[in-house]
Motif scaffolding. Structure first.
Motif, PDB file in Angstrom:
ATOM      1  N   SER A 202       0.848  -1.189   0.000  1.00  0.00           N
ATOM      2  CA  SER A 202       0.000   0.000   0.000  1.00  0.00           C
ATOM      3  C   SER A 202       0.885   1.242   0.000  1.00  0.00           C
ATOM      4  N   ASP A 204       1.000   5.172   1.358  1.00  0.00           N
ATOM      5  CA  ASP A 204       0.381   6.054   2.343  1.00  0.00           C
ATOM      6  C   ASP A 204       0.111   7.436   1.727  1.00  0.00           C
ATOM      7  N   GLU A 206      -1.558   9.657   3.500  1.00  0.00           N
ATOM      8  CA  GLU A 206      -1.808  10.468   4.698  1.00  0.00           C
ATOM      9  C   GLU A 206      -3.298  10.721   4.913  1.00  0.00           C
ATOM     10  N   THR A 210      -6.373   3.190   3.241  1.00  0.00           N
ATOM     11  CA  THR A 210      -5.611   2.931   2.016  1.00  0.00           C
ATOM     12  C   THR A 210      -6.417   3.257   0.761  1.00  0.00           C
TER      13      THR A 210
END
Length: 349
Positions: A202, A204, A206, A210
């Motif tokens: 995955s 990121d 933020e 996901t």
């Protein structure tokens, strides 16, 4: 008597036709006479000023500030559509017989053609050794199985899907199993491939959940890093303007992940909720190029599916050569799928 009646009808028809021609000549004469009046240059000053302002907005769009309601990004999202105001300026100039307005209209025409004229030509070519496609399938899609069949029929070797729900994932997996031997789903995005996948992880953005992933696809011409991403949605609100702050933050995070990629050949597939003109995507677009801009035919608008007005579903590449790019027919989603064929094997170049 019959012959006389026939001649009378013919004469009347001829007189009516001649009357219409004379009337047209008088109207044309009056219109042309208006161009010889002294007011020709004074009329249309406001229209001419509007044309100048339109040209300046297109030239200086990158300098329109985002501090107030992300106005700059909003303008850049629909920047090509500003060209629709040019015919309006021309019509007003002709109706008002304003030389000022007509001359001023040349400026936005020239600017628009400089910005987007290249998209009007067909840059598609034959060849390529990898077909990729991406589709935001819509979480509320009423027919996920039919959508899966439609996108699989595109002939894509690698297929990315976004906005997957937990209940719909098994449907897509079953419908695509016969076409794609390898696949991985990470959060709400998934990647289906005819070639083996490795290094799946995955990415990121933020967000706290996901919406992006990365995998290496072992194509016959070599490994290609494929990223699938669905950046946060944007909204236009009266009280807040263009709400895109989270999208912008996620775009920066995606750009960092792509910059850290070790494979020399990369493809990004996904719904970026932004166009190539939007400065907020610079972290990504500064590293990769659009297949639509490099090898497409037209603007390739993908959203909304019922009346596509913006290209927010993107296929971007680095280290591979775009050959052709196109949009696919409408499915049960509110987005159109987009596809591209690229050349991975550079041994012949």
């Amino acid at each position: 008597m019959a012959q006389q009646a026939y001649m009378t009808e013919t004469d009347n028809g001829g007189s009516g036709s001649e009357h219409r021609r004379n009337r047209f000549r008088r109207l044309l004469g009056r219109w042309l006479a208006g161009w010889r009046e002294r007011g020709t240059w004074r009329r249309g000053i406001v229209t001419g000023a509007f044309a100048l302002a339109l040209a300046l907005v297109m030239v200086l769009h990158a300098h329109i500030p985002n501090r107030i309601g992300n106005l700059g990004s909003l303008t850049e999202t629909f920047l090509p559509w500003l060209g629709l105001f040019v015919p309006l300026v021309l019509v007003v100039g002709l109706v008002r017989r304003s030389a000022t307005a007509l001359i001023a209209a040349v400026l936005p025409v020239a600017v628009w053609l400089n910005l987007f004229g290249g998209l009007l030509s067909d840059k598609t070519a034959a060849g390529g050794d990898l077909t990729v496609a991406t589709h935001n399938v819509n979480a509320d899609n009423p027919d996920p199985e039919g959508t899966a069949r439609d996108v699989a029929a595109s002939g894509a070797d690698v297929l990315a899907l976004e906005e997957l729900t937990a209940t719909a994932v098994p449907v897509y997996e079953k419908a695509l199993a016969s076409t794609y031997k390898y696949h991985s789903v990470q959060g709400t995005v998934g990647l289906w491939s005819k070639y083996p996948l490795s290094g799946v992880k995955s990415v990121d953005l933020e967000l706290g959940w996901t919406r992006a992933m990365r995998a290496a696809v072992a194509t016959p011409s070599g490994d290609v890093a494929v990223y699938v991403a669905h950046l946060p949605s944007v909204r236009v609100k009266i009280e807040a303007g263009f709400t895109a702050r989270q999208r912008d933050k996620s775009a920066d995070a995606l750009g960092e992940a792509i910059a850290d990629e070790r494979l020399p050949r990369s493809v990004l597939l996904g719904d970026l909720n932004g166009t190539m003109n939007d400065r907020a995507l610079n972290a990504v677009t500064s590293q990769m190029r659009s297949t639509q801009g490099a090898a497409g035919n037209g603007f390739g608008f993908s959203w909304p599916a019922s009346f596509p007005a913006a290209r927010i579903d993107q296929i971007l590449v680095k280290g591979v050569e775009p050959v052709t790019s196109w949009t696919l027919p409408e499915t049960g989603s509110d987005h159109l799928p987009v596809a591209a064929r690229v050349k991975v094997d550079d041994s012949a170049s």
